[in-house]
Design a protein around this motif. Sequence first.
Motif, PDB file in Angstrom:
ATOM      1  N   THR A  31       0.844  -1.190   0.000  1.00 21.70           N
ATOM      2  CA  THR A  31       0.000   0.000   0.000  1.00 21.70           C
ATOM      3  C   THR A  31       0.878   1.238   0.000  1.00 21.70           C
ATOM      4  O   THR A  31       1.811   1.356   0.805  1.00 21.70           O
ATOM      5  N   LYS A 130      -8.012   5.100  12.874  1.00 18.92           N
ATOM      6  CA  LYS A 130      -9.399   4.830  12.484  1.00 18.92           C
ATOM      7  C   LYS A 130     -10.263   6.055  12.684  1.00 18.92           C
ATOM      8  O   LYS A 130     -11.188   6.318  11.897  1.00 18.92           O
ATOM      9  N   GLU A 135     -12.180   6.469   6.360  1.00 17.78           N
ATOM     10  CA  GLU A 135     -12.438   6.002   5.002  1.00 17.78           C
ATOM     11  C   GLU A 135     -11.310   5.126   4.454  1.00 17.78           C
ATOM     12  O   GLU A 135     -11.476   4.471   3.420  1.00 17.78           O
ATOM     13  N   ASP A 137      -8.403   1.964   4.634  1.00 19.22           N
ATOM     14  CA  ASP A 137      -8.264   0.646   5.240  1.00 19.22           C
ATOM     15  C   ASP A 137      -7.044   0.640   6.157  1.00 19.22           C
ATOM     16  O   ASP A 137      -6.206   1.555   6.096  1.00 19.22           O
ATOM     17  N   PRO A 138      -6.892  -0.349   7.045  1.00 25.89           N
ATOM     18  CA  PRO A 138      -5.784  -0.363   8.014  1.00 25.89           C
ATOM     19  C   PRO A 138      -4.403  -0.266   7.378  1.00 25.89           C
ATOM     20  O   PRO A 138      -3.511   0.384   7.931  1.00 25.89           O
ATOM     21  N   SER A 139      -4.214  -0.886   6.220  1.00 27.42           N
ATOM     22  CA  SER A 139      -2.904  -0.829   5.570  1.00 27.42           C
ATOM     23  C   SER A 139      -2.554   0.590   5.140  1.00 27.42           C
ATOM     24  O   SER A 139      -1.409   1.033   5.285  1.00 27.42           O
TER      25      SER A 139
END
Length: 288
Positions: A31, A130, A135, A137-139
């Motif tokens: 990412t 978060k 909006e 993602d965690p990566s």
Amino acid sequence: FQENLRDLLLGYPAGPIAVLGVDPSHRAESTLVVIDEAGKFQAAATAQLSESGDGAGGNGARARALLRELILRHNVRAVAVGHAPGAREADLFVRAFLRDEKAGEPRLENVSSTVVSEAGASGYALRLGKEEFPELDPSARRAVTIARRLQDPLGALVRIEPDGIGVGQYHHEVDQKKLRERLRATVMSCVNRVGADLNTVSLEVLQNIAGLNERLAKRVLEFRQASGGFTSRSQIKDVPGFPAWAFEQSAGFLRVCGGSNPLDRTGVHPESYPVVESMAASLGVSTG
């Protein structure tokens, strides 16, 4: 744990430059996230950073094209690769890309790539990240904090609870109250050693300055927002509800760069300004 935490917090900052953060993956796509000079999110993408990527064609052509687009569009000056499985391969791929492409594109000549610690990045992604980027993602959130750690290690890591950074062995087996106290003291020591610019400092950093707490730090930031910024240290006294004792304790650790008094950007406490000015006058030099 204290020593390891101090080394991370006092890491050399790249400064206010646009950074491309990479959350690497050994098998899947990595990412990529771009932050601007102020650490604000700009763009996110995914790519397999290896010469064998891009499916049947191989040679990482898609990844190279993506890197070129992100770096040139956002004027990226550095690439930060998180120290995780796949980091070495990703870093080598980026370095090879920069080496091969800089001949045809001068703007890539001064772009560098380095591997940075990602200790506590997952904790940031699942909690504060978060809230900050719901909006993403965690990566992508991990890639954001990885980029910020190159830009400003202290500013990025102080957002994470120190015991969640996890750079000490067997830290779950010691007295947790004492551990938190010692780690919090380490964070405050590092923040005060470095100091903070009143016009750019975040709440997480400012509340760790000697003499301040979360309540007073919020008042300072609210005043900064309303007034458009600080032009001198003495303006802190104009913050509503800011006590005189808090100014005495905190002023020496706060900075105002580009203000009316050049001493405001130094570690000299305002109480000592007359001494410094007298010394400068006796030597026939300016305090600037």
